[in-house]
Scaffold this motif. Structure first.
Motif, PDB file in Angstrom:
ATOM      1  N   THR A  51      18.804  11.116   6.474  1.00  0.00           N
ATOM      2  CA  THR A  51      19.181   9.715   6.298  1.00  0.00           C
ATOM      3  C   THR A  51      19.670   9.103   7.598  1.00  0.00           C
ATOM      4  OG1 THR A  51      19.766  10.145   3.991  1.00  0.00           O
ATOM      5  CG2 THR A  51      20.663   8.156   5.007  1.00  0.00           C
ATOM      6  N   VAL A  52      20.506   9.850   8.328  1.00  0.00           N
ATOM      7  CA  VAL A  52      21.004   9.358   9.617  1.00  0.00           C
ATOM      8  C   VAL A  52      19.848   9.142  10.592  1.00  0.00           C
ATOM      9  CG1 VAL A  52      22.436   9.939  11.609  1.00  0.00           C
ATOM     10  CG2 VAL A  52      23.280  10.384   9.303  1.00  0.00           C
ATOM     11  N   THR A  53      18.894  10.057  10.603  1.00  0.00           N
ATOM     12  CA  THR A  53      17.722   9.896  11.475  1.00  0.00           C
ATOM     13  C   THR A  53      16.926   8.655  11.106  1.00  0.00           C
ATOM     14  OG1 THR A  53      17.584  12.300  11.700  1.00  0.00           O
ATOM     15  CG2 THR A  53      15.637  11.029  12.311  1.00  0.00           C
ATOM     16  N   TYR A  54      16.780   8.420   9.809  1.00  0.00           N
ATOM     17  CA  TYR A  54      16.049   7.230   9.352  1.00  0.00           C
ATOM     18  C   TYR A  54      16.767   5.952   9.771  1.00  0.00           C
ATOM     19  CZ  TYR A  54      14.044   3.836   6.104  1.00  0.00           C
ATOM     20  OH  TYR A  54      13.451   2.729   5.558  1.00  0.00           O
ATOM     21  N   LEU A  55      18.079   5.917   9.611  1.00  0.00           N
ATOM     22  CA  LEU A  55      18.852   4.740  10.023  1.00  0.00           C
ATOM     23  C   LEU A  55      18.764   4.520  11.531  1.00  0.00           C
ATOM     24  CD1 LEU A  55      22.118   4.804   7.891  1.00  0.00           C
ATOM     25  CD2 LEU A  55      20.314   3.086   7.855  1.00  0.00           C
ATOM     26  N   ALA A  56      18.843   5.609  12.296  1.00  0.00           N
ATOM     27  CA  ALA A  56      18.733   5.478  13.751  1.00  0.00           C
ATOM     28  C   ALA A  56      17.380   4.909  14.151  1.00  0.00           C
ATOM     29  CB  ALA A  56      18.963   6.840  14.410  1.00  0.00           C
ATOM     30  N   GLY A  57      16.332   5.341  13.440  1.00  0.00           N
ATOM     31  CA  GLY A  57      15.009   4.794  13.733  1.00  0.00           C
ATOM     32  C   GLY A  57      14.918   3.310  13.435  1.00  0.00           C
ATOM     33  N   LYS A  58      15.568   2.868  12.361  1.00  0.00           N
ATOM     34  CA  LYS A  58      15.565   1.445  12.037  1.00  0.00           C
ATOM     35  C   LYS A  58      16.324   0.630  13.083  1.00  0.00           C
ATOM     36  CE  LYS A  58      13.075   1.280   8.382  1.00  0.00           C
ATOM     37  NZ  LYS A  58      11.789   0.511   8.397  1.00  0.00           N
ATOM     38  N   PHE A  68       7.720   8.507  12.518  1.00  0.00           N
ATOM     39  CA  PHE A  68       8.383   9.791  12.328  1.00  0.00           C
ATOM     40  C   PHE A  68       9.601   9.669  11.427  1.00  0.00           C
ATOM     41  CE2 PHE A  68      11.897  12.552  13.671  1.00  0.00           C
ATOM     42  CZ  PHE A  68      11.376  13.783  13.326  1.00  0.00           C
ATOM     43  N   SER A  69      10.428   8.645  11.638  1.00  0.00           N
ATOM     44  CA  SER A  69      11.650   8.505  10.840  1.00  0.00           C
ATOM     45  C   SER A  69      11.328   8.337   9.363  1.00  0.00           C
ATOM     46  CB  SER A  69      12.477   7.320  11.349  1.00  0.00           C
ATOM     47  OG  SER A  69      11.720   6.113  11.273  1.00  0.00           O
ATOM     48  N   ASP A  70      10.301   7.557   9.039  1.00  0.00           N
ATOM     49  CA  ASP A  70       9.917   7.355   7.640  1.00  0.00           C
ATOM     50  C   ASP A  70       9.318   8.621   7.035  1.00  0.00           C
ATOM     51  OD1 ASP A  70       9.935   4.730   9.069  1.00  0.00           O
ATOM     52  OD2 ASP A  70       9.572   3.972   7.066  1.00  0.00           O
ATOM     53  N   VAL A  71       8.476   9.314   7.804  1.00  0.00           N
ATOM     54  CA  VAL A  71       7.815  10.517   7.284  1.00  0.00           C
ATOM     55  C   VAL A  71       8.838  11.598   6.959  1.00  0.00           C
ATOM     56  CG1 VAL A  71       6.234  12.386   7.860  1.00  0.00           C
ATOM     57  CG2 VAL A  71       5.608  10.039   8.410  1.00  0.00           C
ATOM     58  N   GLN A  72       9.749  11.876   7.905  1.00  0.00           N
ATOM     59  CA  GLN A  72      10.722  12.936   7.644  1.00  0.00           C
ATOM     60  C   GLN A  72      11.661  12.561   6.496  1.00  0.00           C
ATOM     61  OE1 GLN A  72      14.249  12.985   8.429  1.00  0.00           O
ATOM     62  NE2 GLN A  72      14.260  10.807   8.926  1.00  0.00           N
ATOM     63  N   TYR A  73      12.011  11.286   6.386  1.00  0.00           N
ATOM     64  CA  TYR A  73      12.895  10.851   5.302  1.00  0.00           C
ATOM     65  C   TYR A  73      12.223  11.026   3.942  1.00  0.00           C
ATOM     66  CZ  TYR A  73      16.380   7.884   2.947  1.00  0.00           C
ATOM     67  OH  TYR A  73      17.360   7.411   2.130  1.00  0.00           O
ATOM     68  N   MET A  74      10.943  10.665   3.850  1.00  0.00           N
ATOM     69  CA  MET A  74      10.215  10.807   2.594  1.00  0.00           C
ATOM     70  C   MET A  74      10.010  12.273   2.238  1.00  0.00           C
ATOM     71  SD  MET A  74       9.482   8.067   0.901  1.00  0.00           S
ATOM     72  CE  MET A  74       8.229   8.817  -0.127  1.00  0.00           C
ATOM     73  N   ARG A  96       0.844  -1.192   0.000  1.00  0.00           N
ATOM     74  CA  ARG A  96       0.000   0.000   0.000  1.00  0.00           C
ATOM     75  C   ARG A  96       0.880   1.243   0.000  1.00  0.00           C
ATOM     76  NH1 ARG A  96      -2.761  -3.801   2.989  1.00  0.00           N
ATOM     77  NH2 ARG A  96      -4.993  -3.999   2.557  1.00  0.00           N
ATOM     78  N   ALA A  97       0.360   2.323  -0.551  1.00  0.00           N
ATOM     79  CA  ALA A  97       1.129   3.569  -0.585  1.00  0.00           C
ATOM     80  C   ALA A  97       1.437   4.064   0.820  1.00  0.00           C
ATOM     81  CB  ALA A  97       0.354   4.631  -1.369  1.00  0.00           C
ATOM     82  N   ALA A  98       0.543   3.775   1.774  1.00  0.00           N
ATOM     83  CA  ALA A  98       0.763   4.226   3.151  1.00  0.00           C
ATOM     84  C   ALA A  98       1.980   3.562   3.793  1.00  0.00           C
ATOM     85  CB  ALA A  98      -0.486   3.944   3.998  1.00  0.00           C
ATOM     86  N   ASP A  99       2.465   2.458   3.221  1.00  0.00           N
ATOM     87  CA  ASP A  99       3.641   1.787   3.785  1.00  0.00           C
ATOM     88  C   ASP A  99       4.857   2.704   3.817  1.00  0.00           C
ATOM     89  OD1 ASP A  99       2.080  -0.471   3.979  1.00  0.00           O
ATOM     90  OD2 ASP A  99       2.807  -1.347   2.109  1.00  0.00           O
ATOM     91  N   LEU A 100       4.891   3.692   2.927  1.00  0.00           N
ATOM     92  CA  LEU A 100       6.047   4.584   2.868  1.00  0.00           C
ATOM     93  C   LEU A 100       6.130   5.503   4.073  1.00  0.00           C
ATOM     94  CD1 LEU A 100       5.831   5.616  -0.894  1.00  0.00           C
ATOM     95  CD2 LEU A 100       7.283   3.853   0.124  1.00  0.00           C
ATOM     96  N   LEU A 101       5.010   5.694   4.776  1.00  0.00           N
ATOM     97  CA  LEU A 101       4.976   6.652   5.889  1.00  0.00           C
ATOM     98  C   LEU A 101       4.619   6.010   7.220  1.00  0.00           C
ATOM     99  CD1 LEU A 101       3.015   9.503   4.050  1.00  0.00           C
ATOM    100  CD2 LEU A 101       5.485   9.260   4.256  1.00  0.00           C
ATOM    101  N   THR A 102       4.377   4.708   7.241  1.00  0.00           N
ATOM    102  CA  THR A 102       3.901   4.061   8.461  1.00  0.00           C
ATOM    103  C   THR A 102       4.764   2.849   8.790  1.00  0.00           C
ATOM    104  OG1 THR A 102       2.349   2.663   7.224  1.00  0.00           O
ATOM    105  CG2 THR A 102       1.544   4.802   7.998  1.00  0.00           C
ATOM    106  N   ASP A 103       4.545   2.313   9.993  1.00  0.00           N
ATOM    107  CA  ASP A 103       5.197   1.064  10.367  1.00  0.00           C
ATOM    108  C   ASP A 103       4.328  -0.106   9.924  1.00  0.00           C
ATOM    109  OD1 ASP A 103       3.083   1.071  12.131  1.00  0.00           O
ATOM    110  OD2 ASP A 103       4.283   1.388  13.934  1.00  0.00           O
TER     111      ASP A 103
END
Length: 390
Positions: free
Chosen positions: A269-276, A227-233, A213-220
């Motif tokens: 990118t660093v924030t996204y990696l930290a979230g993962k 938050f990490s996915d939303v800010q990265y996108m 689903r398209a929402a997968d890009l912004l959600t868990d």
């Protein structure tokens, strides 16, 4: 699904339970659980079949979207040419778009069973991957820019013009964009490896989705905003749009992404990696107690009693469907006990993410035994010892 919900609520109120089982709470509960499990599996089978059919049809939609983008580009070029006239850059952009569309359409047909153009950005869990989508956007923009310059180079009238075009590919002008492309591609690879290692190390639970689903890009995985996915996108999308605008204004060189914007993408990118890396859903058993109804006397755990297992992470993120709940298993010694579905109006009392109730079967030998929970994702908890008396 509506029929399943009605049936669950009826059984939660005691309606439809055979009269012969009314004398035994354990037998009636097991019968209810078996009925709900059969119904849940039928719903899950239909949901999976619908998801596979939806993905199989998706490739045609992706091809239409690609060619619609080419049409929009042609319309914009025609409108802008009314004021400035047609130029070699506009021709190069249109030819590059046509070549890209042909290549993407061929790739969509080859991967038509996996979602067409979206196949490379769909993860192993059948969800759209944020890291792969961002990397794919930068790669597509880079390929388009190089194709535009290649067409202009082929149409260059003399050696001087060709030299200027080749200078536009110099590292001094495209260092920012090259850095961002390399970083986002590296992040896509690192994230995939990180998730695989954490799942194999039982520190993370992943459950396959029915369809992307398209929402997968912004959600868990549970559909909640991350938050990490939303800010990265958002930051990546803004940077891609900026680079595309610079390319439209200067099609004879790579988009010169300012270092300030490139640094902003690096921080995102660093924030996204930290979230993962911060994600963790390892199941843990904290305690096991004898389940006690109101009016029962205090007593040790015996065979036939119900025990309540308390802990965290028993229900993986995205595994709240009844079919997946019914796959939970509890090992009591050497005996495997399937966690029964205990319905209440609006949901299930057990299994839950922090507690589940199972009976101690007569096959369990008295003495000290270990209790271990196996979740729907296949992850195993720690072993917790209990004493079973005769």
């Amino acid at each position: 699904m509506e029929a399943f919900v009605r049936r669950r609520d009826e059984l939660a109120e005691g309606e439809g339970v055979p009269v012969g089982l009314a004398h035994s709470a354990g037998a009636s509960r097991q019968w209810v659980s078996d009925e709900l499990t059969r119904a849940a599996r039928e719903v899950a089978d239909r949901r999976r079949a619908e998801g596979e059919a939806w993905v199989a049809r998706l490739w045609r939609r992706t091809v239409l979207a690609v060619w619609a983008a080419v049409g929009v580009l042609l319309l914009v070029q025609l409108l802008t040419a009314l004021a400035g006239g047609w130029s070699v850059g506009r021709t190069a952009g249109l030819v590059a778009a046509l070549v890209s569309a042909v290549l993407l359409s061929a790739a969509a047909w080859l991967h038509r069973a996996r979602g067409g153009v979206l196949a490379p950005v769909i993860g192993e869990d059948n969800r759209l991957s944020t890291s792969r989508t961002v990397a794919a956007a930068w790669v597509l923009l880079s390929v388009f820019a190089v194709l535009v310059m290649a067409v202009e180079l082929a149409a260059a009238p003399d050696a001087g013009a060709r030299g200027d075009l080749l200078a536009g590919l110099g590292l001094a002008r495209g260092a920012g964009m090259v850095t961002v492309v390399a970083l986002t591609c590296a992040v896509a690879v690192v994230v995939r490896r990180t998730v695989t290692v954490r799942v194999q190390g039982r520190r993370l639970q992943k459950v396959r989705a029915d369809r992307p689903r398209a929402a997968d890009l912004l959600t868990d995985d549970a559909g909640r905003g991350a938050f990490s996915d939303v800010q990265y996108m958002l930051i990546s999308a803004a940077a891609v749009v900026f680079a595309a605008v610079r390319l439209a204004g200067q099609p004879d060189r790579l988009p010169d992404l300012p270092w300030g914007l490139a640094l902003l993408v690096v921080v995102s990118t660093v924030t996204y990696l930290a979230g993962k890396y911060a994600e963790s859903s390892r199941p843990v058993v904290l305690s096991v107690v004898r389940a006690r109804e109101v009016g029962d006397l205090h007593a040790p755990i015996r065979t036939g009693d119900d025990i309540e297992i308390r802990g965290t992470g028993f229900v993986p993120v995205g595994a709240t469907e009844p079919d997946r709940l019914s796959r939970m298993v509890v090992r009591i010694g050497t005996v495997h006990v399937h966690a029964p579905l205990i319905p209440v109006r609006g949901g299930f009392a057990s299994p839950a993410d922090t507690a589940l109730t199972v009976p101690v079967p007569v096959e369990v030998e008295p003495g000290r035994v270990e209790v271990q929970v196996v979740t729907a994702a296949g992850a195993e908890t720690n072993r917790y010892p209990i004493d079973v008396v005769e």
